[in-house]
Design a protein around this motif. Structure first.
Motif, PDB file in Angstrom:
ATOM      1  N   ASP A 177      -9.508   3.634   4.402  1.00  0.00           N
ATOM      2  CA  ASP A 177      -8.821   4.660   3.408  1.00  0.00           C
ATOM      3  C   ASP A 177      -8.301   5.829   4.033  1.00  0.00           C
ATOM      4  O   ASP A 177      -7.898   6.701   3.371  1.00  0.00           O
ATOM      5  N   ALA A 178      -8.480   5.617   5.341  1.00  0.00           N
ATOM      6  CA  ALA A 178      -7.587   6.744   6.230  1.00  0.00           C
ATOM      7  C   ALA A 178      -6.257   6.468   6.277  1.00  0.00           C
ATOM      8  O   ALA A 178      -5.445   7.367   6.054  1.00  0.00           O
ATOM      9  N   GLN A 179      -5.884   5.018   6.416  1.00  0.00           N
ATOM     10  CA  GLN A 179      -4.548   4.833   6.518  1.00  0.00           C
ATOM     11  C   GLN A 179      -4.418   3.488   6.137  1.00  0.00           C
ATOM     12  O   GLN A 179      -3.736   2.554   6.654  1.00  0.00           O
ATOM     13  N   PRO A 180      -4.469   3.375   4.711  1.00  0.00           N
ATOM     14  CA  PRO A 180      -4.568   2.143   4.103  1.00  0.00           C
ATOM     15  C   PRO A 180      -3.298   1.298   4.153  1.00  0.00           C
ATOM     16  O   PRO A 180      -2.109   1.923   3.900  1.00  0.00           O
ATOM     17  N   ARG A 181      -3.386  -0.027   4.195  1.00  0.00           N
ATOM     18  CA  ARG A 181      -2.210  -0.998   4.216  1.00  0.00           C
ATOM     19  C   ARG A 181      -2.578  -2.063   3.365  1.00  0.00           C
ATOM     20  O   ARG A 181      -3.131  -2.889   3.555  1.00  0.00           O
ATOM     21  N   LEU A 182      -2.001  -2.030   2.167  1.00  0.00           N
ATOM     22  CA  LEU A 182      -2.121  -2.844   1.105  1.00  0.00           C
ATOM     23  C   LEU A 182      -1.397  -3.996   1.190  1.00  0.00           C
ATOM     24  O   LEU A 182      -0.219  -4.206   1.450  1.00  0.00           O
ATOM     25  N   ARG A 183      -1.979  -5.298   1.058  1.00  0.00           N
ATOM     26  CA  ARG A 183      -1.032  -6.735   1.416  1.00  0.00           C
ATOM     27  C   ARG A 183      -0.440  -6.655   2.666  1.00  0.00           C
ATOM     28  O   ARG A 183       0.730  -6.826   2.616  1.00  0.00           O
ATOM     29  N   TYR A 184      -0.826  -6.311   3.478  1.00  0.00           N
ATOM     30  CA  TYR A 184      -0.468  -6.239   4.921  1.00  0.00           C
ATOM     31  C   TYR A 184      -0.148  -7.346   5.571  1.00  0.00           C
ATOM     32  O   TYR A 184      -1.215  -8.222   5.810  1.00  0.00           O
ATOM     33  N   LEU A 185       0.855  -7.891   6.003  1.00  0.00           N
ATOM     34  CA  LEU A 185       1.236  -9.297   6.421  1.00  0.00           C
ATOM     35  C   LEU A 185       1.051  -9.134   7.789  1.00  0.00           C
ATOM     36  O   LEU A 185       1.484  -8.463   9.019  1.00  0.00           O
ATOM     37  N   LEU A 186      -0.004 -10.128   8.249  1.00  0.00           N
ATOM     38  CA  LEU A 186      -0.585 -10.287   9.624  1.00  0.00           C
ATOM     39  C   LEU A 186       0.414 -10.844  10.483  1.00  0.00           C
ATOM     40  O   LEU A 186       0.347 -10.720  11.701  1.00  0.00           O
ATOM     41  N   GLY A 187       1.297 -11.808  10.050  1.00  0.00           N
ATOM     42  CA  GLY A 187       2.160 -12.597  10.860  1.00  0.00           C
ATOM     43  C   GLY A 187       1.442 -13.880  11.263  1.00  0.00           C
ATOM     44  O   GLY A 187       1.820 -14.600  11.983  1.00  0.00           O
ATOM     45  N   ASP A 188       0.154 -14.154  10.334  1.00  0.00           N
ATOM     46  CA  ASP A 188      -0.514 -15.441  10.647  1.00  0.00           C
ATOM     47  C   ASP A 188      -0.156 -16.326   9.501  1.00  0.00           C
ATOM     48  O   ASP A 188       0.264 -16.033   8.270  1.00  0.00           O
TER      49      ASP A 188
END
Length: 452
Positions: free
Chosen positions: A319-330
């Motif tokens: 909850d500090a620097q949220p990245r929603l639906r973050y693409l991991l590259g995998d």
């Protein structure tokens, strides 16, 4: 002395850290262990509540998401459905404006600065909280507990990067690793029939309960052990492979060399521990900590279970620097199956490595780099390989052979060529193929973006 050290870590050092610093790793690990067999609906309710709280927090306090004007009532109605409407976030998009993802509720001075290894480009810089770190470590220790491994268990880390090793060999770090983690670092570089006996003896002197390392570093050591007819005298509870894709053939090689179960750890420095394989060999997702989705590599539309695509993660502890639906590259797929171990955590049915290992064949057909691996691994004379696609019609195939003429190189090129009709494939036979600066070994690389 070794058992005393383990006892002191688990009964004195860790409890002291919990009292003095408020460390909650052990408590969070026990919570995860208690919930790994929850009924489906109970697990879904738990995850839905955490996801709704994160989405509402983003809507109120994170500039990048606050600007989208989300409705809290709509979020609470079905947080999972709402999440699918949030645009997927590429690493480059986050890198372009990281401050926009910082919550206005946090004191930046109290955050932990971190970055990825940068094995696929520029490192991603980001911030974490202590609570996130604890959640990630708890997921790791839960997975390790399935093999009878505890926080004080002795470990030898086989690492493959001389760059990381030279950094990590600093005195302060070395003392920290030994005293607080009961872990030794052993280089997997410069292994040969002449040095492997010494390396094996060093491991036996440490008497570890498990080995931990990149799959390529573990595999290199295992192959040299098998070739030299050497076996470790120390019985191991498990060999834990991390950071790279572990194929079925590689797993069999590790099992043959070390004569113990092989655990597969899947995670990312900027997303935490996302899945762990159980002794049945199935990858269980740390579903209490993260929502893992599979998206179409071209459109980013959600794909159903069983279909392979790019993986996107929503970290429920961030909850500090949220990245929603973050693409991991995998690249991977979810499975609707149940595991025979009895754990109800959802399964990753497929994990095929980097998204940029997804190559482009004739007419824009996507070909995963694993197809090349399956072809080349049939030839025992090939020690290492790497396929680099510079453009849809142009690529380079690097081959490192066990000895000159040990494999039919032109036949290999012809078989690979069949996957990419009309493309120019240049062969380069080399002495060795080095890993990336992070220590990871990459077998297939696409150097251009996929067209939408």
């Amino acid at each position: 002395m070794r058992e005393l050290h383990k006892f002191m870590i688990e009964r004195a050092i860790y409890p002291a850290m919990e009292c003095l610093r408020g460390n909650r790793i052990r408590a969070k690990t026990e919570m995860l262990r208690a919930g790994e067999r929850l009924p489906d609906e109970a697990l879904r309710r738990l995850r839905a509540a955490r996801l709704a709280a994160l989405l509402e927090h983003c809507a109120a306090h994170v500039p990048a998401y606050r600007a989208l004007g989300w409705d809290a009532a709509e979020i609470r109605r079905d947080p999972f459905a709402f999440l699918t409407r949030v645009p997927a976030l590429r690493k480059a998009g986050f890198q372009a404006a990281p401050e926009a993802y910082l919550s206005d509720t946090v004191d930046k001075a109290g955050l932990i600065a971190n970055r990825t290894g940068g094995s696929t480009g520029e490192p991603v810089h980001f911030y974490m909280t202590r609570g996130q770190v604890e959640a990630y470590e708890a997921a790791r220790w839960r997975g390790l507990s399935w093999y009878g491994i505890t926080p004080g268990s002795r470990c030898v880390m086989l690492w493959g990067s001389p760059i990381e090793l030279s950094q990590n060999a600093q005195r302060k770090y070395r003392l920290f690793e030994r005293l607080l983690k009961n872990r030794r670092i052993l280089s997997a570089y410069q292994l040969s029939a002449a040095t492997v006996r010494e390396k094996a003896a060093e491991i036996d002197r440490c008497r570890p309960e498990y080995l931990y390392g990149y799959s390529s570093a573990l595999l290199l050591f295992a192959e040299v052990l098998l070739d030299a007819g050497i076996a470790l005298k120390t019985p191991l509870k498990a060999v834990v492979s991390t950071a790279e894709t572990l194929t079925g053939t590689q797993k069999e090689t590790l099992e043959a060399a070390f004569r113990c179960p092989v655990a597969n750890e899947y995670g990312a420095r900027d997303a935490g521990i996302l899945a762990y394989s159980c002794p049945e060999g199935r990858l269980h997702i740390a579903a209490e900590n993260a929502v893992l989705e599979v998206l179409d590599p071209m459109t980013h539309a959600p794909l159903p279970e069983g279909c392979a695509g790019v993986l996107a993660v929503t970290d429920l502890s961030n909850d500090a620097q949220p990245r929603l639906r973050y693409l991991l590259g995998d690249f991977g797929a979810l499975s609707a199956e149940r595991c025979a171990c009895g754990r109800t955590l959802p399964l990753l049915g497929l994990l095929e490595g980097r998204e940029d290992a997804m190559l482009v064949g004739a007419g824009g057909v996507l070909v995963h780099g694993n197809a090349i691996g399956q072809l080349i691994r049939r030839y025992d004379g090939v020690r290492q390989f790497r396929f680099i696609q510079h453009a849809p019609e142009r690529a380079t195939l690097l081959l490192a052979l066990a000895a000159p003429g040990a494999a039919p190189t032109m036949q290999i090129v012809s078989e690979v060529q069949a996957l990419f009709p009309g493309a120019e494939i240049r062969l380069k036979v080399v002495g060795q193929i080095p890993p990336a600066a992070s220590g990871k070994m990459r077998y297939a690389i696409r150097e251009f973006p996929l067209k939408r």
